[in-house]
Design a protein around this motif. Structure first.
Motif, PDB file in Angstrom:
ATOM      1  N   GLY A 132       0.792  -1.224   0.000  1.00 35.03           N
ATOM      2  CA  GLY A 132       0.000   0.000   0.000  1.00 35.03           C
ATOM      3  C   GLY A 132       0.819   1.265   0.000  1.00 35.03           C
ATOM      4  N   HIS A 133       2.142   1.136   0.144  1.00 35.79           N
ATOM      5  CA  HIS A 133       3.006   2.312   0.241  1.00 35.79           C
ATOM      6  C   HIS A 133       4.020   2.396  -0.888  1.00 35.79           C
ATOM      7  CE1 HIS A 133       1.145   2.861   4.083  1.00 35.79           C
ATOM      8  NE2 HIS A 133       1.610   1.710   4.525  1.00 35.79           N
ATOM      9  N   ILE A 134       3.825   1.625  -1.938  1.00 34.37           N
ATOM     10  CA  ILE A 134       4.678   1.723  -3.132  1.00 34.37           C
ATOM     11  C   ILE A 134       3.803   2.274  -4.242  1.00 34.37           C
ATOM     12  CG2 ILE A 134       6.190   0.503  -4.743  1.00 34.37           C
ATOM     13  CD1 ILE A 134       6.676  -1.587  -2.596  1.00 34.37           C
ATOM     14  N   ASN A 135       3.905   3.582  -4.455  1.00 37.86           N
ATOM     15  CA  ASN A 135       2.953   4.279  -5.317  1.00 37.86           C
ATOM     16  C   ASN A 135       3.636   5.247  -6.266  1.00 37.86           C
ATOM     17  OD1 ASN A 135       0.381   3.286  -4.183  1.00 37.86           O
ATOM     18  ND2 ASN A 135       1.058   4.320  -2.321  1.00 37.86           N
TER      19      ASN A 135
ATOM     20  N   ALA B 232       5.929  11.640   2.076  1.00 36.11           N
ATOM     21  CA  ALA B 232       6.751  10.937   3.065  1.00 36.11           C
ATOM     22  C   ALA B 232       6.915  11.769   4.332  1.00 36.11           C
ATOM     23  CB  ALA B 232       8.106  10.586   2.463  1.00 36.11           C
ATOM     24  N   THR B 233       7.054  13.068   4.192  1.00 34.14           N
ATOM     25  CA  THR B 233       7.198  13.951   5.350  1.00 34.14           C
ATOM     26  C   THR B 233       5.934  13.946   6.203  1.00 34.14           C
ATOM     27  OG1 THR B 233       8.755  15.380   4.173  1.00 34.14           O
ATOM     28  CG2 THR B 233       7.629  16.330   6.084  1.00 34.14           C
TER      29      THR B 233
ATOM     30  N   GLU C 172       5.487   7.470   9.769  1.00 31.35           N
ATOM     31  CA  GLU C 172       5.400   6.053  10.116  1.00 31.35           C
ATOM     32  C   GLU C 172       5.815   5.153   8.954  1.00 31.35           C
ATOM     33  OE1 GLU C 172       1.458   7.006   8.156  1.00 31.35           O
ATOM     34  OE2 GLU C 172       2.946   8.025   9.430  1.00 31.35           O
ATOM     35  N   VAL C 173       5.924   5.729   7.747  1.00 31.11           N
ATOM     36  CA  VAL C 173       6.333   4.987   6.557  1.00 31.11           C
ATOM     37  C   VAL C 173       7.758   5.387   6.204  1.00 31.11           C
ATOM     38  CG1 VAL C 173       5.858   4.492   4.134  1.00 31.11           C
ATOM     39  CG2 VAL C 173       3.959   4.923   5.711  1.00 31.11           C
ATOM     40  N   THR C 174       8.654   4.426   6.148  1.00 33.22           N
ATOM     41  CA  THR C 174      10.018   4.703   5.717  1.00 33.22           C
ATOM     42  C   THR C 174      10.194   4.173   4.300  1.00 33.22           C
ATOM     43  OG1 THR C 174      10.817   2.612   6.657  1.00 33.22           O
ATOM     44  CG2 THR C 174      10.915   4.567   8.055  1.00 33.22           C
ATOM     45  N   GLY C 175      10.995   4.867   3.512  1.00 33.28           N
ATOM     46  CA  GLY C 175      11.140   4.407   2.139  1.00 33.28           C
ATOM     47  C   GLY C 175      12.111   5.231   1.327  1.00 33.28           C
TER      48      GLY C 175
END
Length: 224
Positions: free
Chosen positions: A168-171, A183-184, A188-191
């Motif tokens: 769900g976080h690769i967009n 991302a900022t 809670e999501v690192t990438g």
């Protein structure tokens, strides 16, 4: 702020490590998705396995342990990377095909190499729903907008399947600035932010050889 580099890849390695019975069942599941756009029900999967002399419980356990498939509490497929059985923001279509939903942006970008056909990826940017389209022909692609990138994020360690921690976080994002801004706002999501070439390379590396014939050595890239 995310830096630009490539994320770790694992689906190609996991698939190459499957035993022949599990790999046979995995390839059949992917073929059903390609032909119908949907996941096979568990009953069909078990029947197909038994008809070909494969222990369905053992094969399915291997596939889920290696995280090339994910199933729900009833044993129904909820992820068969790169394909999703439920709608996602990433729709992939090609001439003469039914079309599929991809689990994430990188999965979507690898489908052309996997099928050896040109595809069109239609997606939306998180929060804004701005459209991003990519016309992919194996290792070449045309992006609209031309400034689009991919953010590859994760929320947890390797203890849970990709469907829960990364997909769900690769967009797709319309610009690198949009990806950094997202991302900022979501610490809670690192990438990492991938440029177009990096994202396409990742997709091909993960999925380009996924449905090669069972007797073909790993590393040889063919289509369906």
């Amino acid at each position: 702020m995310a830096e630009i580099l490539e994320p770790a890849l694992d689906k190609a390695r996991a698939t190459a490590a499957l035993t022949p019975p599990a790999r046979q069942l995995h390839r059949w599941v992917l073929t059903v998705f390609i032909d119908t756009g949907h996941a096979p029900p568990r009953a069909d999967l078990e029947r197909m396995a038994r008809d070909h002399g494969v222990d369905p419980a053992a094969a399915l356990s291997e596939l889920t342990t290696r995280d090339v498939l994910a199933v729900d509490e009833q044993g129904e497929i909820r992820a068969a990377y790169p394909f999703s059985p439920t709608p996602t923001r990433h729709r992939v279509t090609w001439d003469g095909g039914t079309g599929v939903h991809a689990m994430c942006a990188i999965d979507a970008l690898g489908i052309s190499a996997m099928l050896s056909v040109p595809v069109t990826v239609t997606s939306t940017e998180p929060d804004t729903n701005h459209e991003v389209t990519v016309q992919v022909d194996h290792n070449t692609a045309r992006w609209h907008p031309t400034t689009a990138v991919v953010f590859a994020g994760t929320t947890a360690g390797a203890c849970c399947p990709s469907v829960d921690r990364t997909c769900g976080h690769i967009n797709f994002y319309t610009t690198a600035d949009a990806a950094h801004d997202w991302a900022t706002r979501h610490p809670e999501v690192t990438g990492v932010v991938l440029d177009q070439a990096q994202a396409l390379t990742c997709g091909i590396a993960e999925f380009g050889a996924l449905i090669r014939p069972l007797d073909q050595p790993a590393g040889e890239d063919i289509g369906r």
